[in-house]
Write an enzyme that holds these catalytic residues in place. Structure first.
Site, short mmCIF file in Angstrom:
data_model
loop_
_atom_site.label_atom_id
_atom_site.label_comp_id
_atom_site.label_asym_id
_atom_site.label_seq_id
_atom_site.Cartn_x
_atom_site.Cartn_y
_atom_site.Cartn_z
N SER A 1 0.83 -1.21 0.00
CA SER A 1 0.00 0.00 0.00
C SER A 1 0.86 1.25 0.00
CB SER A 1 -0.98 0.00 1.18
OG SER A 1 -0.33 -0.36 2.35
N HIS B 1 -3.36 -3.71 -5.62
CA HIS B 1 -3.63 -3.23 -4.27
C HIS B 1 -5.09 -3.43 -3.90
CE1 HIS B 1 -3.77 0.36 -1.27
NE2 HIS B 1 -3.41 -0.74 -0.66
N GLU C 1 -6.65 -1.43 -6.94
CA GLU C 1 -5.80 -0.51 -7.71
C GLU C 1 -4.75 -1.36 -8.41
OE1 GLU C 1 -5.73 3.65 -5.22
OE2 GLU C 1 -4.41 2.08 -4.50
N ASN D 1 -5.02 6.19 -1.10
CA ASN D 1 -4.35 6.72 0.08
C ASN D 1 -3.93 8.18 -0.10
OD1 ASN D 1 -4.68 4.65 1.89
ND2 ASN D 1 -2.87 3.56 1.20
P1 NAI Z 1 -0.39 -9.40 8.32
O1 NAI Z 1 0.63 -9.06 9.32
O2 NAI Z 1 -1.78 -9.72 8.75
O3 NAI Z 1 0.12 -10.66 7.46
C1 NAI Z 1 1.41 -10.74 6.91
C2 NAI Z 1 1.75 -12.22 6.77
O4 NAI Z 1 2.93 -12.30 5.99
C3 NAI Z 1 2.07 -12.90 8.12
O5 NAI Z 1 1.28 -14.07 8.21
C4 NAI Z 1 3.56 -13.21 8.05
O6 NAI Z 1 3.90 -14.42 8.68
C5 NAI Z 1 3.77 -13.31 6.55
N1 NAI Z 1 5.13 -13.05 6.11
C6 NAI Z 1 5.93 -12.03 6.49
N2 NAI Z 1 7.09 -12.09 5.83
C7 NAI Z 1 7.03 -13.18 5.00
C8 NAI Z 1 7.91 -13.75 4.05
N3 NAI Z 1 9.10 -13.22 3.81
N4 NAI Z 1 7.51 -14.84 3.39
C9 NAI Z 1 6.30 -15.39 3.62
N5 NAI Z 1 5.41 -14.87 4.51
C10 NAI Z 1 5.78 -13.78 5.19
O7 NAI Z 1 -0.38 -8.20 7.24
P2 NAI Z 1 -1.55 -7.68 6.29
O8 NAI Z 1 -2.35 -6.66 6.99
O9 NAI Z 1 -2.23 -8.84 5.69
O10 NAI Z 1 -0.71 -6.89 5.18
C11 NAI Z 1 0.09 -7.55 4.24
C12 NAI Z 1 0.47 -6.62 3.12
O11 NAI Z 1 -0.68 -6.06 2.53
C13 NAI Z 1 1.37 -5.45 3.49
O12 NAI Z 1 2.25 -5.19 2.42
C14 NAI Z 1 0.39 -4.30 3.61
O13 NAI Z 1 0.97 -3.04 3.38
C15 NAI Z 1 -0.61 -4.64 2.50
N6 NAI Z 1 -1.94 -4.08 2.69
C16 NAI Z 1 -2.54 -4.12 3.92
C17 NAI Z 1 -3.81 -3.57 4.08
C18 NAI Z 1 -4.48 -3.62 5.42
O14 NAI Z 1 -5.52 -2.95 5.56
N7 NAI Z 1 -3.99 -4.36 6.39
C19 NAI Z 1 -4.52 -2.95 2.95
C20 NAI Z 1 -3.83 -3.04 1.71
C21 NAI Z 1 -2.57 -3.56 1.61
#
Ligand code: NAI
Length: 501
Positions: free
Chosen positions: A124, A145, A157, A195
């Site tokens: 994001s 996105h 997006e 954003n």
């Molecule tokens: P989260 O913390 O809920 O999940 C991330 C997951 O990725 C975790 O299960 C972790 O174990 C895993 N992980 C971390 N590094 C890893 C790797 N190298 N290889 C494999 N797995 C790995 O995070 P969330 O909220 O799901 O966000 C994930 C991505 O999505 C981020 O880039 C964030 O910026 C983007 N995003 C998040 C939004 C939100 O509202 N939370 C909205 C839009 C995008």
């Protein structure tokens, strides 16, 4: 050549957190085989069961048949081993938001997946070009996105980096469509569309609050009652959390080379320092500590009871602006030296009108009539005390209107925030962050705005919005309020704000 849309049967999703699980679920219910990968085995099993539960609920509610639900659930494979993604034609990454970690993942993936596989990131805030930087084939890296919660939020997006192949963008858009989403094409830049576009609402509210014009609660109430927003800007900041919205604001401000239009306030940062993060910490702009979250904005006060008598006032400017109040008993009279003087400025503060027209500051009340049809008026006076404010407020209340009394502000509250939203969206059109059509879709679907800012600008009149911005800039002396060229040109030519070049 990258895979085309028709080739895509199996999609890899990396990161089984909030976003990855949601993306996997929508892919599965859209008929795609999904390989869900996470470095954490617990996260994978949690995701499998939460996705399964949510698909079962869809079947219980009759949204899909139980046969379709069983088939969807059968399309999921989970694996902690990245090499299982070798079979995917497209991989969507939703891991931790760290550039170095994402760059490494993308280069690792290049040695696992086929040469035609598309690599998408759900980032994001990071640029797609920088994620692709270390890749051998940058043309296949694209942004995809999604918004939280993924199964409910329609918008996606699609972001092309500097080197992304057009065919890869086309396939990503087609896949988003096939997932039942509404894709928009966003330029690779800080905050993409949503954003970035959301900054005007938050940051202008923060500026209004920091000037002492009104308290958060009052600003929230005005934006909901007078402008139709479902949530006020401060409620929204409390919901997303100051630890999220402050750094995002900084990042976008810095990314756009410190454009003052995007600047937030010092107080915003202090909220983070002080741990006042919003709902998640029990205290933000509102207090959520006792008995769980409570509705932050109290219901507006009921209109003051009593008979409505005629209110004689002086109207030094265009009297037709006050027609709606004349219907309710406002009478334009000749100045007897005591009567209230009512003005309805566009983008000026009350002080500015008083000075421009040589009026008596103690008898002048500025009235925001933009939400009169909704039964809401906002009024303000110049500093130094008013002899008539209470009488005018009481009369408006008796006339059945909800009255908000604020301190002097160029553009009041709602017209000022709305002009900033329209102006920012115009600037986004000007610098090609998205097409006018895509900007409209993104702002309404991604931010739940009650209107498409460009359409709303047309409704208000591009000329009027330009007048608001010019007056805001003159009054404050700040380039924060400088009108976008997009707005200026279309206002001068009498064109719609959605008219493309
Ligand atoms: P989260 O913390 O809920 O999940 C991330 C997951 O990725 C975790 O299960 C972790 O174990 C895993 N992980 C971390 N590094 C890893 C790797 N190298 N290889 C494999 N797995 C790995 O995070 P969330 O909220 O799901 O966000 C994930 C991505 O999505 C981020 O880039 C964030 O910026 C983007 N995003 C998040 C939004 C939100 O509202 N939370 C909205 C839009 C995008």
């Amino acid at each position: 050549m990258a895979y085309t849309f028709e080739d895509i049967k199996t999609v890899g999703v990396i990161g089984a957190g909030l976003m990855g699980a949601g993306i996997a679920q929508v892919l599965m219910t859209s008929g795609y085989d999904v390989i869900l990968n996470d470095m954490n085995a617990d996260a994978l099993s949690r995701a499998r069961s939460s996705i399964g539960d949510r698909i079962d609920r869809l079947a219980e509610k009759g949204r899909i048949t139980s046969k379709a639900a069983a088939a969807a659930k059968g399309r999921l494979k989970i694996s902690a081993d990245l090499s299982t993604l070798a079979d995917a034609q497209l991989v969507i990454e939703a891991i931790i938001e760290r550039l170095d970690i994402k760059q490494k993942l993308f280069t690792d993936l290049e040695s696992i997946v086929g040469a035609q596989t598309i690599l998408a990131s759900n980032t994001s805030s990071l640029s797609i070009a920088s994620i692709a930087k270390a890749c051998e084939n940058r043309g296949r890296v694209v942004g995809m996105h999604f918004f939280n919660p993924v199964p409910l939020m329609k918008l996606v997006e699609v972001i092309g980096g500097a080197s992304t192949d057009q065919a890869v963008i086309d396939t990503t858009i087609a896949l988003s469509d096939a997932m039942g989403k509404v894709p928009v094409l966003a330029k690779d830049g800080p905050g993409f569309i949503v954003n970035l576009g959301g900054r005007a609402y938050y940051t202008e509210a923060l500026h209004i609050e920091s000037e002492g014009v009104a308290a958060p609660e009052q600003i929230d109430r005005i934006m909901k009652m007078a402008a139709g927003f479902r949530m006020g800007p401060f409620e929204l900041m409390d919901l997303t959390g100051m630890d999220v919205n402050f750094p995002v604001s900084r990042l976008i401000f810095e990314g756009y080379q410190s454009d003052p239009r995007l600047r937030t306030t010092a107080g915003h940062g202090y909220m983070v320092e002080a741990g006042l993060l919003g709902r998640k910490s029990g205290q933000g702009f509102y207090d959520y500590a006792e008995d769980g979250p409570k509705p932050p904005s109290p219901m507006p006060s009921p209109p003051v009871a009593g008979p409505v008598t005629a209110l004689p006032v002086v109207l030094p400017e265009a009297t037709d602006r006050f027609a709606g109040l004349v219907e309710k008993g406002l009478v334009a009279g000749t100045d007897d030296g005591k009567m209230p003087i009512l003005v309805s400025p566009n983008g000026e503060d009350c002080t500015g009108v008083v000075a421009r027209l040589g009026l008596d500051p103690k008898r002048t009340v500025a009235v925001d009539l933009s939400a009169l049809a909704l039964g809401v008026v906002t009024i303000m006076t110049a500093p130094g005390g008013s002899d008539v404010l209470e009488d005018v407020a009481a009369w408006l209340g008796k006339a059945g209107l909800h009255v908000e009394v604020i301190r002097d502000s160029p553009g009041f509250v709602a017209p000022r925030i709305i002009a900033m939203i329209v102006n920012l969206c115009c600037e986004m059109a000007q610098i090609g962050v998205g097409s006018p059509e895509d900007l409209g879709k993104a702002m309404t679907l991604g931010l739940n705005y009650p209107f498409n800012p460009l359409d709303h600008g047309d409704l208000l009149g591009a000329g009027r919005v330009l007048e608001t911005m010019d007056a805001l800039q003159d009054t404050t002396g700040s380039d924060r309020y400088r009108p976008s060229l997009w707005l200026k040109r279309r206002a001068r030519l009498g064109l719609s704000l959605s008219a493309d070049d």
